[in-house]
Write a protein that holds these residues in place. Structure first.
Motif, short mmCIF file in Angstrom:
data_model
loop_
_atom_site.label_atom_id
_atom_site.label_comp_id
_atom_site.label_asym_id
_atom_site.label_seq_id
_atom_site.Cartn_x
_atom_site.Cartn_y
_atom_site.Cartn_z
N ARG A 55 0.84 -1.21 0.00
CA ARG A 55 0.00 0.00 0.00
C ARG A 55 0.87 1.25 0.00
O ARG A 55 0.61 2.21 -0.72
N LEU A 56 1.93 1.25 0.81
CA LEU A 56 2.81 2.42 0.89
C LEU A 56 3.63 2.59 -0.39
O LEU A 56 3.76 3.71 -0.90
N ARG A 57 4.15 1.50 -0.93
CA ARG A 57 4.92 1.60 -2.17
C ARG A 57 4.04 2.05 -3.34
O ARG A 57 4.46 2.86 -4.16
N ASP A 58 2.82 1.51 -3.40
CA ASP A 58 1.89 1.90 -4.46
C ASP A 58 1.55 3.40 -4.39
O ASP A 58 1.20 4.00 -5.41
N ALA A 59 1.64 3.97 -3.20
CA ALA A 59 1.34 5.39 -3.03
C ALA A 59 2.55 6.28 -3.32
O ALA A 59 2.47 7.50 -3.20
N GLY A 60 3.67 5.66 -3.68
CA GLY A 60 4.83 6.44 -4.08
C GLY A 60 5.95 6.52 -3.06
O GLY A 60 6.91 7.26 -3.26
N TYR A 61 5.86 5.78 -1.98
CA TYR A 61 6.95 5.74 -1.00
C TYR A 61 7.91 4.64 -1.43
O TYR A 61 7.59 3.46 -1.31
N PRO A 62 9.10 4.99 -1.94
CA PRO A 62 10.00 3.97 -2.49
C PRO A 62 10.69 3.11 -1.44
O PRO A 62 11.00 1.95 -1.69
N ARG A 63 10.94 3.67 -0.27
CA ARG A 63 11.64 2.92 0.78
C ARG A 63 10.67 2.69 1.94
O ARG A 63 10.23 3.65 2.60
N VAL A 64 10.37 1.41 2.19
CA VAL A 64 9.42 1.05 3.24
C VAL A 64 10.04 -0.05 4.09
O VAL A 64 10.62 -1.00 3.56
N GLU A 65 9.91 0.09 5.39
CA GLU A 65 10.36 -0.94 6.32
C GLU A 65 9.21 -1.26 7.27
O GLU A 65 8.58 -0.35 7.81
N ILE A 66 8.94 -2.54 7.43
CA ILE A 66 7.88 -2.97 8.34
C ILE A 66 8.55 -3.68 9.51
O ILE A 66 9.31 -4.63 9.31
N ARG A 67 8.26 -3.21 10.71
CA ARG A 67 8.84 -3.81 11.91
C ARG A 67 7.75 -4.47 12.74
O ARG A 67 6.64 -3.94 12.86
N THR A 68 8.11 -5.60 13.34
CA THR A 68 7.21 -6.28 14.27
C THR A 68 7.61 -5.89 15.67
O THR A 68 8.77 -6.03 16.05
N VAL A 69 6.66 -5.36 16.43
CA VAL A 69 6.90 -4.91 17.80
C VAL A 69 6.12 -5.84 18.73
O VAL A 69 4.91 -5.98 18.60
N LEU A 70 6.85 -6.46 19.66
CA LEU A 70 6.22 -7.43 20.56
C LEU A 70 5.98 -6.90 21.97
O LEU A 70 5.26 -7.53 22.75
N ASN A 71 6.56 -5.74 22.30
CA ASN A 71 6.43 -5.23 23.65
C ASN A 71 5.96 -3.79 23.62
O ASN A 71 6.62 -2.96 22.97
N PRO A 72 4.86 -3.45 24.26
CA PRO A 72 3.99 -4.34 25.00
C PRO A 72 3.20 -5.24 24.05
O PRO A 72 2.94 -4.86 22.90
N PRO A 73 2.80 -6.41 24.54
CA PRO A 73 2.03 -7.30 23.69
C PRO A 73 0.64 -6.73 23.40
O PRO A 73 0.08 -5.99 24.20
N TRP A 74 0.13 -7.12 22.24
CA TRP A 74 -1.22 -6.69 21.84
C TRP A 74 -2.23 -7.21 22.85
O TRP A 74 -2.08 -8.28 23.43
N THR A 75 -3.27 -6.45 23.04
CA THR A 75 -4.39 -6.87 23.86
C THR A 75 -5.68 -6.57 23.10
O THR A 75 -5.74 -5.61 22.33
N SER A 76 -6.69 -7.38 23.33
CA SER A 76 -7.97 -7.16 22.65
C SER A 76 -8.59 -5.83 23.06
O SER A 76 -9.50 -5.33 22.38
N ASP A 77 -8.10 -5.21 24.14
CA ASP A 77 -8.57 -3.88 24.51
C ASP A 77 -8.19 -2.83 23.47
O ASP A 77 -8.75 -1.74 23.45
N TRP A 78 -7.22 -3.14 22.61
CA TRP A 78 -6.79 -2.20 21.58
C TRP A 78 -7.75 -2.16 20.38
O TRP A 78 -7.61 -1.30 19.52
N ILE A 79 -8.69 -3.07 20.31
CA ILE A 79 -9.70 -3.01 19.24
C ILE A 79 -10.54 -1.76 19.49
O ILE A 79 -11.04 -1.56 20.60
N THR A 80 -10.66 -0.92 18.49
CA THR A 80 -11.37 0.34 18.65
C THR A 80 -12.88 0.11 18.79
O THR A 80 -13.40 -0.95 18.42
N PRO A 81 -13.59 1.09 19.33
CA PRO A 81 -15.06 0.99 19.37
C PRO A 81 -15.65 0.74 17.97
O PRO A 81 -16.59 -0.03 17.82
N GLU A 82 -15.08 1.38 16.96
CA GLU A 82 -15.55 1.17 15.58
C GLU A 82 -15.29 -0.27 15.16
O GLU A 82 -16.12 -0.90 14.50
N GLY A 83 -14.15 -0.82 15.53
CA GLY A 83 -13.83 -2.21 15.22
C GLY A 83 -14.80 -3.16 15.91
O GLY A 83 -15.26 -4.13 15.30
#
Length: 168
Positions: A69-97
């Motif tokens: 999605r980012l490259r298609d929008a014209g961003y030539p250099r993209v890095e995706i990082r996985t962050v484990l801390n703090p761990p995800w919680t279902s509380d992070w699901i938004t009200p809209e979600g």
């Protein structure tokens, strides 16, 4: 500096709109797995994602979709990082979600457990309201559904099966 901030906001907006591969009615922002989007001095867009659990098989797809999605929008250099801390919680699901889950017949999770888990020797009875008729007269039929983060339930009132996103 203003252009840099605008580019970061635009990049974040693009990443937020990426649908979750397992729950496509939700965006990564709805699910709460998109943590941060930054722009380095050399112009690399860095997006940070947190998996819903450490063995989540959808992470590879999420990373690839955000990068595309980012490259298609014209961003030539993209890095995706996985962050484990703090761990995800279902509380992070938004009200809209949560609204979107229920709208699609999937019971959204309740509050995530906090603090020490009490030891009980008898089964605990969890109440999961039916997303179709709102009855609390429901029962779990399988601890695991199509994905490990969901369980299968059945409503005794309307007799419809439904999936339930587990609290984590």
């Amino acid at each position: 500096m203003v252009t840099l901030q605008l580019d970061v906001r635009h990049a974040r907006h693009l990443a937020e709109q990426v649908p979750d591969p397992e729950l496509p009615m939700l965006t990564l922002a709805d699910l709460g797995v998109l943590r941060e989007v930054t722009l380095t001095e050399d112009g690399t867009v860095v997006a940070e994602l947190t998996p819903t659990y450490s063995g989540c098989p959808a992470m590879a797809e999420m990373r690839a979709d955000v990068a595309a999605r980012l490259r298609d929008a014209g961003y030539p250099r993209v890095e995706i990082r996985t962050v484990l801390n703090p761990p995800w919680t279902s509380d992070w699901i938004t009200p809209e979600g949560r609204r979107k889950l229920a709208e699609h017949g999937i019971a959204p999770p309740g509050p995530a457990p906090r603090g020490p888990v009490p030891l009980t020797l008898t089964p605990t009875r969890r109440t999961v309201p039916c997303p179709r008729c709102a009855s609390a007269d429901t029962e779990e039929t399988s601890r695991f559904a199509a994905t490990s983060c969901k369980a299968l339930w059945r409503c005794r009132a309307c007799r419809e099966p439904f999936e339930y996103v587990k609290e984590i």
